[in-house]
Design an enzyme around this catalytic site. Sequence first.
Site, PDB file in Angstrom:
ATOM      1  N   HIS A  28       0.932  -1.033   0.220  1.00 36.92           N
ATOM      2  CA  HIS A  28      -0.114   0.090   0.007  1.00 36.92           C
ATOM      3  C   HIS A  28       0.847   1.207  -0.023  1.00 36.92           C
ATOM      4  CE1 HIS A  28       0.443   1.642   4.211  1.00 36.92           C
ATOM      5  NE2 HIS A  28       0.726   0.416   4.404  1.00 36.92           N
ATOM      6  N   CYS A  29       0.393   2.220  -0.545  1.00 34.76           N
ATOM      7  CA  CYS A  29       1.025   3.795  -0.546  1.00 34.76           C
ATOM      8  C   CYS A  29       0.089   4.534   0.345  1.00 34.76           C
ATOM      9  CB  CYS A  29       1.329   4.437  -1.829  1.00 34.76           C
ATOM     10  SG  CYS A  29      -0.394   4.535  -2.661  1.00 34.76           S
ATOM     11  N   VAL A  30       0.170   5.836   0.212  1.00 33.88           N
ATOM     12  CA  VAL A  30      -0.491   6.565   1.010  1.00 33.88           C
ATOM     13  C   VAL A  30      -2.149   6.576   1.057  1.00 33.88           C
ATOM     14  CG1 VAL A  30      -0.956   9.134   1.817  1.00 33.88           C
ATOM     15  CG2 VAL A  30       1.523   8.224   1.364  1.00 33.88           C
ATOM     16  N   ASP A  94       5.158   5.492  -4.740  1.00 41.10           N
ATOM     17  CA  ASP A  94       4.106   5.892  -5.831  1.00 41.10           C
ATOM     18  C   ASP A  94       4.763   5.946  -7.131  1.00 41.10           C
ATOM     19  OD1 ASP A  94       1.971   5.812  -4.044  1.00 41.10           O
ATOM     20  OD2 ASP A  94       1.592   7.991  -4.223  1.00 41.10           O
TER      21      ASP A  94
END
Length: 471
Positions: A28-30, A94
């Site tokens: 996962h990113c932000v 990202d």
Amino acid sequence: MAKKDYTELAKDIVAHVGGKENIAGLKHCVTRLRFNLKDESKADDDYLKARDGIVTVVKAGGQYQVVIGNHVPDVYADVQKVAGISGDGSLDIDEGDAPKGNLLNQFISLVSSIFQPMLGALSAAGMLKGLAAILAACGLKTTDGAYVIINAAGDGVFQFLPVILAVTSAKRFKMEQFTALALAFALVYPNIATSFSGDSPLYTLFKGSIIESDIYATFFGFPIIFPDSTYLSTVLPIILTIFVGAKIEGFFKRVIPDVVKVFLVPFFTILITVPLAYMIIGPVMNWASDIIGAVFQGIYGFNPIIYGIVLGALWQVLVMFGLHWGLVPLFYLEIAQGSSTVLVATFAICFAQAGSLLNIMMRTKESKVRELSIPAFVSALFGVTEPAIYGITLPMRTPFIMTCIAGAIQGAYLGWADAKVYIAGGMGLFNIPSFIGETNYVVQFIIASLIAFILGFVLTQFVKIPKLYEK
């Protein structure tokens, strides 16, 4: 407040990406869940896009990305449980969102993505440095244990920034994390600069030129050029080193047999990359700094106002590339003689970032941006602008440009006023005592700070505040 249960959302997501048997990997990113699916055709795009709790679905960078929002870590944890996926829950960078435009856009995206995972710690460190400065201003001695510890807690992050950047750069360039850390530790190795200096050089490279370099040590006959400023607190040298190291590591992963890969790949990667960093990557950056220093000296000799405009406009960019070191030695040389004008045009630029951040805080619709802006704003007031630049204004692009314009105008004013500093003092608000001397220039500095702050705020008002996370 109790943690919200996202189990039902997680079950729906897993089911409609093709089931847990279709998931080859998950990070996962932000704001996004980033799936590596075995077969993307099994995913139900329309259902997921329409499902409450999901913003949209994006396919980029070979990943199937489900956009959730700021609470993505909680959803990620529940998806892990539902799908039976293990993982450390760390942020992914990202890279799939990187623009494919011009080189400047690609560079901004690269630097922003490398800094993004560490913004919380960077902002906290800036605030701690500000707290240490406040305590000193209130009379606490800098030798007091409380000051020493608080200052170390804040300054340590900036001193050893290359080590943290090695971790995030390794993720970006797909390099083994601990190998990247080994490269960073080599660059910031304690007292190594003394090994490459002395009273009598072996010889001098490019004698008589701007990039004249005394050589005190060699690596099997090849000259080692180590900057007096060392690589502590630097940004670009470690990023370039990890980039090169990742390429070298990739080569050895392909040619070395699996049975000895675990130790021979890092061995050869470190053995080759560290000397390259010392003999090519670092020196090129150092020579570029020397050239920049000579150019700005020439501009100041021509006209101090033009000097203030150019330096004020470009200072933040020079710092990003590590090219500002060409002016720093000149500053300390002049200070030793009583006063200096070399860096005066840069001292109030932090207030341009503060003004821009205030405007962004007032106008942004993203809670994540607002949360990051508050500590970054406080840090900027005390001269620590890294959280503001790398976390918010640079990724947004146009607000950063506005701060450069504000920097140019305040620089022009200080150049016109011929303002001087008499000591190498603090930063931001605590730079005021630096302007007290034979002729006080405190008023001029305060005026320049107000110019920078007001222009940073006003100019940002004229640009769109783009979304960074909720896309």
